[in-house]
Design an enzyme around this catalytic site. Structure first.
Site, PDB file in Angstrom:
ATOM      1  N   HIS A  49       0.841  -1.339  -0.008  1.00 11.00           N
ATOM      2  CA  HIS A  49      -0.085   0.085  -0.103  1.00 11.00           C
ATOM      3  C   HIS A  49       0.933   1.245   0.005  1.00 11.00           C
ATOM      4  O   HIS A  49       1.371   1.801   1.029  1.00 11.00           O
ATOM      5  CB  HIS A  49      -0.948  -0.231   1.092  1.00 11.00           C
ATOM      6  CG  HIS A  49      -2.024   1.034   1.290  1.00 11.00           C
ATOM      7  ND1 HIS A  49      -3.332   0.740   2.061  1.00 11.00           N
ATOM      8  CD2 HIS A  49      -2.064   2.259   0.630  1.00 11.00           C
ATOM      9  CE1 HIS A  49      -3.868   1.886   1.709  1.00 11.00           C
ATOM     10  NE2 HIS A  49      -3.078   2.814   1.187  1.00 11.00           N
TER      11      HIS A  49
ATOM     12  N   ASP B 194       1.816   4.058   2.932  1.00  9.09           N
ATOM     13  CA  ASP B 194       0.770   4.690   2.308  1.00  9.09           C
ATOM     14  C   ASP B 194       1.366   5.724   1.602  1.00  9.09           C
ATOM     15  O   ASP B 194       1.549   5.798   0.506  1.00  9.09           O
ATOM     16  CB  ASP B 194      -0.209   5.095   3.232  1.00  9.09           C
ATOM     17  CG  ASP B 194      -1.517   5.457   2.809  1.00  9.09           C
ATOM     18  OD1 ASP B 194      -1.779   5.465   1.535  1.00  9.09           O
ATOM     19  OD2 ASP B 194      -2.500   6.240   3.669  1.00  9.09           O
TER      20      ASP B 194
ATOM     21  N   GLU C 172     -11.347   3.364   6.259  1.00 12.49           N
ATOM     22  CA  GLU C 172     -10.180   4.313   6.734  1.00 12.49           C
ATOM     23  C   GLU C 172     -10.908   5.455   7.450  1.00 12.49           C
ATOM     24  O   GLU C 172     -10.790   5.608   8.690  1.00 12.49           O
ATOM     25  CB  GLU C 172      -9.242   4.878   5.479  1.00 12.49           C
ATOM     26  CG  GLU C 172      -8.337   5.681   5.801  1.00 12.49           C
ATOM     27  CD  GLU C 172      -7.465   6.531   4.721  1.00 12.49           C
ATOM     28  OE1 GLU C 172      -8.132   6.495   3.513  1.00 12.49           O
ATOM     29  OE2 GLU C 172      -6.382   7.041   4.915  1.00 12.49           O
TER      30      GLU C 172
ATOM     31  N   HIS D  72       1.567   5.042  -2.392  1.00 10.99           N
ATOM     32  CA  HIS D  72       1.192   5.752  -3.439  1.00 10.99           C
ATOM     33  C   HIS D  72       2.142   6.394  -3.734  1.00 10.99           C
ATOM     34  O   HIS D  72       2.920   7.015  -3.197  1.00 10.99           O
ATOM     35  CB  HIS D  72      -0.131   6.824  -3.079  1.00 10.99           C
ATOM     36  CG  HIS D  72      -1.253   6.121  -2.403  1.00 10.99           C
ATOM     37  ND1 HIS D  72      -2.406   5.991  -3.117  1.00 10.99           N
ATOM     38  CD2 HIS D  72      -1.495   5.643  -1.340  1.00 10.99           C
ATOM     39  CE1 HIS D  72      -3.258   5.566  -2.333  1.00 10.99           C
ATOM     40  NE2 HIS D  72      -2.933   5.357  -1.252  1.00 10.99           N
TER      41      HIS D  72
ATOM     42  N   HIS E 109      -9.681   1.055  -1.088  1.00  9.38           N
ATOM     43  CA  HIS E 109      -9.560   1.616   0.256  1.00  9.38           C
ATOM     44  C   HIS E 109     -10.885   1.789   0.902  1.00  9.38           C
ATOM     45  O   HIS E 109     -11.832   2.041   0.085  1.00  9.38           O
ATOM     46  CB  HIS E 109      -9.287   3.069  -0.113  1.00  9.38           C
ATOM     47  CG  HIS E 109      -7.897   3.533  -0.241  1.00  9.38           C
ATOM     48  ND1 HIS E 109      -6.977   2.932  -1.277  1.00  9.38           N
ATOM     49  CD2 HIS E 109      -6.803   4.164   0.266  1.00  9.38           C
ATOM     50  CE1 HIS E 109      -5.703   3.344  -1.047  1.00  9.38           C
ATOM     51  NE2 HIS E 109      -5.538   4.022  -0.515  1.00  9.38           N
TER      52      HIS E 109
END
Ligand code: ADE
Ligand code: ZN
Length: 334
Positions: free
Chosen positions: A14, A275, A197, A16, A194
């Site tokens: 995970h 992340d 969250e 980005h 996702h």
């Protein structure tokens, strides 16, 4: 930092790529492309990394993307991430890429993909790190816009392992993207999203039943629903948790409240991930260190976190065995 954490072989699922954009590189690329950022210095930009929630962060994250114009820019961004991944003993990584953050600014889809893919290939050659790319849709935009991206990706089909869904969660539920997920499934993509969250546990249920996901990104709020926890366990669903992100975006207010240890004890396939490491104060080692300290994780817990990641990742069988053998060597160490 604890040597056990540094030497632990890692798999990151995970990440980005736009969230690995360090301010120094952002300013350097901005300068070379004659694009001004709304911050005067690296320090001023870093000071703005004080988020109250996901949207606060996303606003700055999309601003940072604006300096990325040429294939070389995407290459440099991606290669810089791999340099950090190497330092963190990451052996395999699955990377999210948000095409709409670029195509909506007039950047050709192929410019971004070619830059990223070339860096992925060079990283495998130079660092031995294998990787996969995940085509991620921005959920605050329409489903038709996501379908357009899926269409653009047809010429690059072999470059992507899966589709994903990110950006502002609350108010943009999974059902908004049911059709594009069906289309992608028919085209052979794996599917992640996702969910849970900031959004409610219902969004996780709907990601399972309507989007038919193969892996769940975040999933923190599953803790509010015992039936859902049982369902995730039954499905052996991989969860990509992001501890420092959760702290920075106030998904948890104290790391001691992070659910990862409870989920691990329940037998869920939880994994540790960074992340958007340039924004949240750390890469994989820092994430592992933060939860190890706050939740008193044992060596056995650390072993399980990487073995879960090996199990739920999409590396080749050869690479999975290779990482597992490194992990077993690590277990035998001091
Ligand atoms: N885009 C980048 N990071 C994200 C996150 N943590 N949640 C949703 N969208 C994102
Ligand atoms: Zn994310």
């Amino acid at each position: 930092m604890n040597n056990l954490i540094k030497t632990l072989p890692k798999v990151e699922l995970h990440l980005h790529i736009e969230g690995s954009f360090e301010p120094e590189l952002m300013f350097k690329i901005g300068k070379r492309n004659n694009i001004e950022l709304p911050y005067k210095t690296v320090e001023e930009l870093r000071e703005a990394y004080n988020f109250s929630n996901l949207q606060d962060f996303l606003d700055i994250y999309y601003t940072g993307c604006n300096v990325l114009i040429h294939e070389q820019d995407f290459y440099d961004l991606t290669y810089a991430y791999f340099t950090k991944a190497k330092e963190n003993n990451v052996m395999h990584t699955e990377i999210f890429f948000d095409p709409q953050s670029h195509t909506d600014r007039g950047i050709a889809f192929g410019t971004a993909v070619n830059g990223i893919r070339n860096a992925m290939k060079d990283a495998e050659k130079n660092f031995g790190i294998t990787s996969q790319l995940i085509l991620s849709f921005l959920r605050h935009l329409s489903e038709d816009a996501a379908i357009e991206i899926l269409e653009m990706a047809k010429d690059y089909k072999d470059e992507f392992i899966a589709i994903g869904l990110d950006s502002s969660e609350v108010g943009n539920p999974p059902q908004k993207f049911e059709k594009v997920y069906k289309m992608a499934a028919e085209q052979g993509y794996k599917k992640v999203a996702h969910a849970g969250e900031e959004g409610p546990a219902d969004y996780i249920w709907d990601s399972l039943s309507l989007l038919n996901i193969d892996r769940l990104d975040h999933g923190n709020r599953a803790m509010e629903d015992e039936k859902l926890l049982a369902e995730l366990k039954e499905r052996k669903m991989g969860l990509t948790l992001c501890p420092l992100s959760n702290l920075k975006l106030k998904v948890v207010t104290d790391m001691r409240d992070h659910p990862i240890k409870k989920m691990l004890n329940l037998g869920l396939k939880v994994t540790v991930n960074s992340d958007d490491p340039a924004y949240f104060g750390g890469y994989m080692n820092d994430n592992f260190a933060a939860i190890t300290e706050a939740l008193s994780l044992s060596k056995e817990d650390l072993f399980k976190l990487t073995s879960n990641a090996i199990e739920v990742c999409w590396a080749s069988e050869i690479q999975k065995n290779n990482i597992l053998s490194e992990l077993n060597k690590w277990k035998m160490m001091g």
